[in-house]
Write an enzyme that holds these catalytic residues in place. Sequence first.
Site, PDB file in Angstrom:
ATOM      1  N   ASP A  47      16.422  -7.122  15.601  1.00 61.48           N
ATOM      2  CA  ASP A  47      16.111  -5.977  14.913  1.00 61.48           C
ATOM      3  C   ASP A  47      17.141  -4.875  15.257  1.00 61.48           C
ATOM      4  O   ASP A  47      17.931  -4.772  16.115  1.00 61.48           O
ATOM      5  CB  ASP A  47      14.749  -5.722  15.305  1.00 61.48           C
ATOM      6  CG  ASP A  47      14.009  -4.434  14.546  1.00 61.48           C
ATOM      7  OD1 ASP A  47      14.384  -4.408  13.173  1.00 61.48           O
ATOM      8  OD2 ASP A  47      13.259  -3.557  14.964  1.00 61.48           O
ATOM      9  N   SER A  48      17.013  -3.682  14.364  1.00 58.44           N
ATOM     10  CA  SER A  48      17.702  -2.582  14.689  1.00 58.44           C
ATOM     11  C   SER A  48      17.036  -2.134  15.872  1.00 58.44           C
ATOM     12  O   SER A  48      18.119  -1.045  16.765  1.00 58.44           O
ATOM     13  CB  SER A  48      17.622  -1.712  13.497  1.00 58.44           C
ATOM     14  OG  SER A  48      16.260  -1.336  13.328  1.00 58.44           O
ATOM     15  N   CYS A  95      13.634  -7.886  11.221  1.00 54.60           N
ATOM     16  CA  CYS A  95      13.747  -6.436  10.280  1.00 54.60           C
ATOM     17  C   CYS A  95      13.906  -6.600   8.704  1.00 54.60           C
ATOM     18  O   CYS A  95      14.752  -7.422   8.223  1.00 54.60           O
ATOM     19  CB  CYS A  95      15.414  -5.994  10.817  1.00 54.60           C
ATOM     20  SG  CYS A  95      15.964  -4.613   9.863  1.00 54.60           S
ATOM     21  N   GLU A 111      10.115   4.966  17.812  1.00 58.61           N
ATOM     22  CA  GLU A 111      11.265   4.673  18.583  1.00 58.61           C
ATOM     23  C   GLU A 111      11.379   5.748  19.564  1.00 58.61           C
ATOM     24  O   GLU A 111      11.546   5.446  20.853  1.00 58.61           O
ATOM     25  CB  GLU A 111      12.548   4.588  17.993  1.00 58.61           C
ATOM     26  CG  GLU A 111      13.081   3.276  17.063  1.00 58.61           C
ATOM     27  CD  GLU A 111      13.437   2.272  18.034  1.00 58.61           C
ATOM     28  OE1 GLU A 111      13.953   2.332  19.106  1.00 58.61           O
ATOM     29  OE2 GLU A 111      13.135   0.889  17.606  1.00 58.61           O
ATOM     30  N   CYS A 122       8.076  -2.978   7.115  1.00 56.39           N
ATOM     31  CA  CYS A 122       9.153  -2.413   8.360  1.00 56.39           C
ATOM     32  C   CYS A 122       8.383  -2.961   9.764  1.00 56.39           C
ATOM     33  O   CYS A 122       7.372  -2.898   9.889  1.00 56.39           O
ATOM     34  CB  CYS A 122       9.322  -1.146   8.632  1.00 56.39           C
ATOM     35  SG  CYS A 122      10.248  -0.496   9.847  1.00 56.39           S
ATOM     36  N   THR A 123       9.261  -3.880  10.477  1.00 67.34           N
ATOM     37  CA  THR A 123       8.598  -4.519  11.586  1.00 67.34           C
ATOM     38  C   THR A 123       8.035  -3.477  12.609  1.00 67.34           C
ATOM     39  O   THR A 123       7.401  -3.873  13.414  1.00 67.34           O
ATOM     40  CB  THR A 123       9.407  -5.617  12.264  1.00 67.34           C
ATOM     41  OG1 THR A 123      10.908  -4.755  12.443  1.00 67.34           O
ATOM     42  CG2 THR A 123       9.731  -6.649  11.278  1.00 67.34           C
ATOM     43  N   HIS A 124       8.458  -2.125  12.410  1.00 67.92           N
ATOM     44  CA  HIS A 124       8.160  -1.071  13.571  1.00 67.92           C
ATOM     45  C   HIS A 124       6.572  -0.688  13.246  1.00 67.92           C
ATOM     46  O   HIS A 124       6.036  -0.544  14.110  1.00 67.92           O
ATOM     47  CB  HIS A 124       8.947   0.096  13.424  1.00 67.92           C
ATOM     48  CG  HIS A 124      10.258   0.012  14.041  1.00 67.92           C
ATOM     49  ND1 HIS A 124      11.319  -0.737  13.640  1.00 67.92           N
ATOM     50  CD2 HIS A 124      10.525   0.630  14.982  1.00 67.92           C
ATOM     51  CE1 HIS A 124      12.387  -0.623  14.155  1.00 67.92           C
ATOM     52  NE2 HIS A 124      11.958   0.189  15.210  1.00 67.92           N
TER      53      HIS A 124
HETATM   54  N1  DGL Z   1      12.375  -2.517  11.814  1.00 62.97           N
HETATM   55  C1  DGL Z   1      13.282  -2.335  10.587  1.00 62.97           C
HETATM   56  C2  DGL Z   1      12.711  -3.064   9.390  1.00 62.97           C
HETATM   57  O1  DGL Z   1      11.947  -3.800   9.462  1.00 62.97           O
HETATM   58  C3  DGL Z   1      14.235  -1.379  10.587  1.00 62.97           C
HETATM   59  C4  DGL Z   1      14.140   0.048  10.728  1.00 62.97           C
HETATM   60  C5  DGL Z   1      15.190   0.868  10.866  1.00 62.97           C
HETATM   61  O2  DGL Z   1      16.153   0.764  11.618  1.00 62.97           O
HETATM   62  O3  DGL Z   1      15.408   1.894   9.899  1.00 62.97           O
HETATM   63  O4  DGL Z   1      12.939  -2.498   8.372  1.00 62.97           O
END
Ligand code: DGL
Length: 287
Positions: free
Chosen positions: A13-14, A76, A161, A194-196
């Site tokens: 992931d990022s 991600c 983050e 988004c996985t966040h």
């Molecule tokens: N967690 C990521 C996603 O699922 C990316 C978040 C990001 O780097 O903008 O899209």
Amino acid sequence: MQMSVGAPLGVFDSGLGGLTVVKALRVSLPQESIAYFGDTARLPYGTKSPATVYQFTRQCLRFLMSLRPKLLVVACNTASALALAELRGEFEVPIVGVLEPGAKAAVEVTREKKGGGGKRGGLIATEATIASNAYPAAIRRLDPQVQVIGRACPLLVPMIEEGREPTDVIVGLVLREYLTPFLELDISTLILGCTHYPLFADAIAQTLGAGGGGVKLIDSAKQTALVVREQLDTMNARSTSSGAPPTRPPLTCYVTDQGQRFERLASRFLGESVGQPVWVTPEMLEL
Ligand code: DGL
């Protein structure tokens, strides 16, 4: 390439968000060791162009490949939406993304609107994921009756983050700003694209509140873990280690920026200590 059953799963992931997928993998596949890569120096990906997301994702996956994984997970949504199709042919191991599993999970539970007139779901994601239209396209392929209304939420990833608590007053304000328009749309599901975002799931559910009329949140992590398990079964590559403490297989984290914040927050999100992450320098990415 010779594949070893004891090889790790490579998860990318990022930043921290992919740990929501790692958490599901640790439950569903407790025998597997995991190498997790967070591109913390270059996050967020969601505000970047498709060409940049492709280039960064490719570099990170190539690094993970140097650890000889048996399978890669792009945890991600932004990278899954913008880079995965092109990258699939390039690696010798299968790659599982989070977007198709997320779309499948959404289609399974999105219901008819109260007044009739089709099924409608909401989608929140990064700017890049929304602009790619990848979610509506994936959902249409599975069920053309489901209409998806998307909204980019660029402030959520930086707040997560940074370690902001879901109860933080600023988080509440931002969520209200992003989610209020959904209250009038008669959606039965909201995809956390988004996985966040699962880290704010309770606060999101609370913001949708009574006006949301029981909107179901869709988090692709569990469904992704299921797809990974099926894929390993197909390959006959499930690890045979006991998976029980104290022999729990390792979770090793790799990050592109210094790792103190990552270590602190990762443990909080995962409910297990991740230890000090390995720092991957820019030179190490130029493989
Ligand atoms: N967690 C990521 C996603 O699922 C990316 C978040 C990001 O780097 O903008 O899209």
